[in-house]
Design an enzyme around this catalytic site. Sequence first.
Site, mmCIF file in Angstrom:
data_model
loop_
_atom_site.group_PDB
_atom_site.id
_atom_site.type_symbol
_atom_site.label_atom_id
_atom_site.label_comp_id
_atom_site.label_asym_id
_atom_site.label_seq_id
_atom_site.Cartn_x
_atom_site.Cartn_y
_atom_site.Cartn_z
ATOM 1 N N CYS A 31 -11.564 -9.785 -6.940
ATOM 2 C CA CYS A 31 -12.334 -8.767 -6.223
ATOM 3 C C CYS A 31 -13.713 -9.287 -5.827
ATOM 4 O O CYS A 31 -14.536 -9.593 -6.688
ATOM 5 C CB CYS A 31 -12.448 -7.541 -7.136
ATOM 6 S SG CYS A 31 -13.679 -6.333 -6.662
ATOM 7 N N CYS A 34 -16.683 -7.178 -7.027
ATOM 8 C CA CYS A 34 -16.819 -7.338 -8.485
ATOM 9 C C CYS A 34 -17.624 -8.599 -8.794
ATOM 10 O O CYS A 34 -18.517 -8.584 -9.655
ATOM 11 C CB CYS A 34 -15.447 -7.446 -9.153
ATOM 12 S SG CYS A 34 -14.381 -6.012 -8.938
#
Length: 109
Positions: A31, A34
């Site tokens: 991600c 993230c």
Amino acid sequence: MTVHIIATKDEFKEAIAREPIVLLDAFATWCGPCKAVAPVVAKWAESEEYKDKIYFAKFDVDHLPELAAELGVRAMPTFFVFKNGDKVDEHLGGNPGPIQALLQKSLAA
């Protein structure tokens, strides 16, 4: 303090039972948002403002899919705040501003 890696559902349950305030980051290694927000969260975990007041933890949704499902994670990153074992707030996304607002709110209430 640091950001603690939650590797099992039991570790999660122990952390929220033991720590008065927990910020939990549900992330995935693939991600992009993230990865972008992780250093910011790590900096907060070390800051004088939060380090002795909030327990910072994270777990990989791909390694603990049952915990992700139990918490209702729909996208990554999702940040949860637990107080005295109860989920009290959450934020979906990697924008640091709203995440820091969660931290401030958790200390104020």
